[in-house]
Structures are given as C-alpha cells and as structure tokens.
Design an enzyme around this catalytic site. Structure first.
Site, PDB file in Angstrom:
ATOM      1  N   ASP A   1       0.689  -1.254   0.098  1.00 31.70           N
ATOM      2  CA  ASP A   1       0.032   0.136  -0.133  1.00 31.70           C
ATOM      3  C   ASP A   1       0.689   1.416  -0.047  1.00 31.70           C
ATOM      4  O   ASP A   1       2.060   1.080   0.435  1.00 31.70           O
ATOM      5  CB  ASP A   1      -0.949  -0.060   1.358  1.00 31.70           C
ATOM      6  CG  ASP A   1      -1.712  -1.088   1.509  1.00 31.70           C
ATOM      7  OD1 ASP A   1      -1.931  -1.616   0.439  1.00 31.70           O
ATOM      8  OD2 ASP A   1      -2.275  -1.591   2.560  1.00 31.70           O
TER       9      ASP A   1
HETATM   10  N1  URA Z   1      -1.104  -5.919   4.160  1.00 29.75           N
HETATM   11  C1  URA Z   1      -1.640  -4.729   3.890  1.00 29.75           C
HETATM   12  O1  URA Z   1      -2.747  -4.533   4.752  1.00 29.75           O
HETATM   13  N2  URA Z   1      -0.981  -3.620   3.247  1.00 29.75           N
HETATM   14  C2  URA Z   1       0.138  -3.835   2.583  1.00 29.75           C
HETATM   15  O2  URA Z   1       0.706  -3.089   2.026  1.00 29.75           O
HETATM   16  C3  URA Z   1       0.538  -5.428   2.564  1.00 29.75           C
HETATM   17  C4  URA Z   1      -0.228  -6.352   3.304  1.00 29.75           C
END
Ligand code: URA
Length: 253
Positions: free
Chosen positions: A112
């Site tokens: 993310d």
């Molecule tokens: N899980 C999440 O919530 N975000 C990420 O970026 C990777 C795994």
C-alpha cells in the site's frame, strides 16, 4: 534452423512466461490455440525450443522479447505507490531506481501507499507470477504497529481467521514483538496476499494498523537495507527463490 528443429535453446512456454506473457500453463494453452508464431510460423507444440536472441516470437502478432532476468530488492518508503507510473502524478516506486544501468523493472505484487519494507522489482514475469499467485502461498512477514494492546484472544482470532468485506482472511502466525504505552508491535505471518490484508485483519479484531513494514518474502529478508535504498539480489537469494519454485512444482516443464 527452425525453432522446432533445434534441440538447444529454451522451451517456448518457458520463454513466454519469462517474458511476462502469462503463467507457463496459460502459455501452453496459447501455443495449443495456434496464437504463437516463431519466425513467422505458427507453432502448436509446447516444448518446441527457441533461441531468445535469434528467434522472432510473436503472440497474436505482437513481438515478445526477454532480457536477462534481473531482480532487485527495494526498501519501499511510505508515500509511494507500487506502480511504474501514475496518471495522477503521485510518486511511484520505480522512481527510486536509477534511470540507467537496469532494464525496465516492474513491482512484484503490491504494498500500500503507506506500507514500507521489502518490495521486489523484476523483469522476470515468471518469477513475479510465481511469487504473487495465492496458490503458491509464499510466506510473507510483516511488522505492524497496532493501536492498543491486543489480547491473546484477539491474536488467536487473527490466526483462526476473520471475515472482512465478505472475504476470509487469516494469518499463519502472530507474535507480539514489543509494547509501547499506547501501541503494540506485532509480527504477522501471512501466506496469501489479499488486498490490504494485514490492515483489514487487524482492523477486524479492533486494533487498527498505525504502521506497517514488510520484513520478509519467502527466503528473502529486508535485513539492514535502508529506507528508499535498493540492491540487486545476491546469487544465493536467486538460488533460494529457484529452490522455492522447485518445491511447489512451479518449475515443472
Ligand atoms: N497488507 C496490508 O494491509 N498492506 C500491505 O501493503 C501489505 C499487506
């Protein structure tokens, strides 16, 4: 020499998968459907061999090229999207790599915007498919700073599984790393890679994620790589990934 007459070279479906066309199995289907041409001739036999430097391979009339596989590890900082470009002009992870000296690389899976840590970038489509396919269950470890102090029961629920937006999500392991006055750092191991999985799971048990860092992916560890820095994989790391592929049967011809 025609691609079929030659015994050396690389299997056609492997070449196509390595070039990122699709998974090896799907490439076999493309070949059987007569959508693949080598040097102008339709080749329907999976296992036919090609010489990547010499032969002209096309899928549906479009030329397919590969380069020597290159994979790098990046310590993704927060504030970057996991993409090669962004129509909205936000910073993208590939801008953290040098413009020269590396082939065009694309991110393997997705972290993310505000997640930090281990992100691979590669030009090896087959490796990327392997690492991201949920069927292969490649283990990933995250360090998450969550709000509050999760009870042992809340941690057990993460492992038993929670339902978020109609999707069942679970961790393969969870442990508390340390606590601060208001937050707790936990290590969360996951085998799938669902969208925002760790954040959604922690939210579902009442402990939203404040910070998230991926520290390992399969046999690879982030180690001391500083935030925003990148490095090529070591030969031993490439070998460890190949061994992992072999173990799951992904390397079957
Ligand atoms: N899980 C999440 O919530 N975000 C990420 O970026 C990777 C795994």
């Amino acid at each position: 020499m025609s691609a079929e007459a030659s015994s050396a070279g690389e299997r056609l479906q492997k070449f196509l998968a390595r070039a990122g066309v699709a998974s090896r199995r799907h490439c076999e289907e493309l070949i059987a459907e007569g959508r693949v041409q080598v040097n102008g001739a339709v080749i329907r036999i999976a296992g036919s061999r090609v010489h990547p430097q010499r032969d002209r391979v096309q899928v549906d009339g479009v030329r397919v090229r590969t380069e020597a596989p290159v994979t790098v590890m990046l310590h993704k900082p927060g504030g970057y999207i996991t993409a090669v470009s962004d129509p909205e002009g936000r910073p993208v992870v590939v801008s953290l790599l040098p413009r020269t000296g590396l082939p065009r690389l694309f991110p393997v899976g997705r972290l993310d915007w505000d997640t930090e840590g281990l992100l691979l970038l590669t030009n090896d489509g087959e490796l990327a498919n392997f690492l991201t396919h949920p069927r292969h269950g490649v283990p990933k470890v995250y360090h998450a700073k969550v709000k509050g102090r999760p009870s042992p029961e809340a941690l057990r629920r993460l492992v038993r599984g929670v339902v978020s937006d109609g999707e069942r999500l679970s961790a393969s392991g969870v442990e508390v790393l340390r606590t601060t006055r208001e937050n707790t750092w936990v290590s969360v191991h996951v085998l799938e890679g669902r969208n925002r999985q760790v954040r959604r799971m922690c939210e579902a048990v009442g402990h939203p994620v404040m910070k998230l860092l991926r520290v390992s992916l399969g046999p690879l560890a982030l180690g001391q790589l500083s935030r925003g820095q990148w490095r090529r994989l070591l030969p031993s790391e490439v070998a460890a990934l190949e061994a992992l592929k072999g173990k799951t049967g992904a390397e079957r011809p």
